[in-house]
Motif scaffolding. Sequence first.
Motif, PDB file in Angstrom:
ATOM      1  N   ILE A 132     -44.324  13.547 -14.054  1.00 18.32           N
ATOM      2  CA  ILE A 132     -44.982  14.855 -14.122  1.00 18.32           C
ATOM      3  C   ILE A 132     -46.417  14.737 -13.597  1.00 18.32           C
ATOM      4  CG2 ILE A 132     -45.803  16.656 -15.706  1.00 18.32           C
ATOM      5  CD1 ILE A 132     -43.318  15.946 -17.448  1.00 18.32           C
ATOM      6  N   ARG A 133     -47.070  13.642 -13.943  1.00 20.11           N
ATOM      7  CA  ARG A 133     -48.443  13.416 -13.494  1.00 20.11           C
ATOM      8  C   ARG A 133     -48.509  13.339 -11.966  1.00 20.11           C
ATOM      9  NH1 ARG A 133     -52.654   8.853 -15.671  1.00 20.11           N
ATOM     10  NH2 ARG A 133     -54.194   9.207 -14.064  1.00 20.11           N
ATOM     11  N   GLU A 134     -47.541  12.641 -11.353  1.00 16.38           N
ATOM     12  CA  GLU A 134     -47.498  12.508  -9.890  1.00 16.38           C
ATOM     13  C   GLU A 134     -47.271  13.870  -9.222  1.00 16.38           C
ATOM     14  OE1 GLU A 134     -47.180  10.409  -6.119  1.00 16.38           O
ATOM     15  OE2 GLU A 134     -48.000   9.856  -8.070  1.00 16.38           O
ATOM     16  N   ILE A 135     -46.394  14.663  -9.811  1.00 17.21           N
ATOM     17  CA  ILE A 135     -46.099  15.996  -9.264  1.00 17.21           C
ATOM     18  C   ILE A 135     -47.349  16.867  -9.297  1.00 17.21           C
ATOM     19  CG2 ILE A 135     -44.789  18.129  -9.648  1.00 17.21           C
ATOM     20  CD1 ILE A 135     -42.522  16.267 -10.752  1.00 17.21           C
ATOM     21  N   LYS A 136     -48.085  16.868 -10.435  1.00 18.43           N
ATOM     22  CA  LYS A 136     -49.314  17.660 -10.572  1.00 18.43           C
ATOM     23  C   LYS A 136     -50.371  17.186  -9.573  1.00 18.43           C
ATOM     24  CE  LYS A 136     -48.935  18.964 -15.425  1.00 18.43           C
ATOM     25  NZ  LYS A 136     -49.487  18.737 -16.760  1.00 18.43           N
ATOM     26  N   ARG A 137     -50.525  15.882  -9.458  1.00 14.86           N
ATOM     27  CA  ARG A 137     -51.545  15.328  -8.569  1.00 14.86           C
ATOM     28  C   ARG A 137     -51.275  15.720  -7.114  1.00 14.86           C
ATOM     29  NH1 ARG A 137     -52.737  10.955  -5.567  1.00 14.86           N
ATOM     30  NH2 ARG A 137     -50.723   9.960  -5.828  1.00 14.86           N
ATOM     31  N   ARG A 138     -50.014  15.640  -6.678  1.00 15.30           N
ATOM     32  CA  ARG A 138     -49.670  16.016  -5.309  1.00 15.30           C
ATOM     33  C   ARG A 138     -49.836  17.521  -5.079  1.00 15.30           C
ATOM     34  NH1 ARG A 138     -45.914  12.398  -2.073  1.00 15.30           N
ATOM     35  NH2 ARG A 138     -46.204  10.386  -3.061  1.00 15.30           N
TER      36      ARG A 138
END
Length: 151
Positions: A132-138
């Motif tokens: 989820i963190r990677e999705i938000k960051r991208r």
Amino acid sequence: FGREQGVQSSIEKEGRKRPSYFSTKMPKDRIRAHELREKTSSDLNKQLKELKTELATLRVQKVTGGNPARLAKIKEVRKGIARVNTVISHKKITKLRKLFAGKKYKPIDLRPKKTRAIRRRLNPSEAGAKTIREIKRRHHWPQRRYAIRSS
């Protein structure tokens, strides 16, 4: 690749005999796998039992000094036993494959062998999964696209 008719090999021209390993003669009483596949499992088990008793009698004859021509049959009987066992196991495996077709879990011996590393590797959906963190960051900080001016 095949020889043309009327053309003789150098061995045949000289009148020599071919070595024994070129022999194309097949034993007449040899058990053939394609014939075994047509039989039922009870017939196969019965034939296996007969072959094992025949092998036992041949081994007894070998010890007691039986006919050498008859003792040469030991190899054929052993190979026949192996063929029958192979066909029995193939039939059993095909039955199990039909039984477990479409099921989520299969017995280990029915699963694809591959290699240990491949079996433990992540599958494509797991390998491409994002946290989820990677999705938000991208989403918040996408990779910038720059226009390149030609000179």
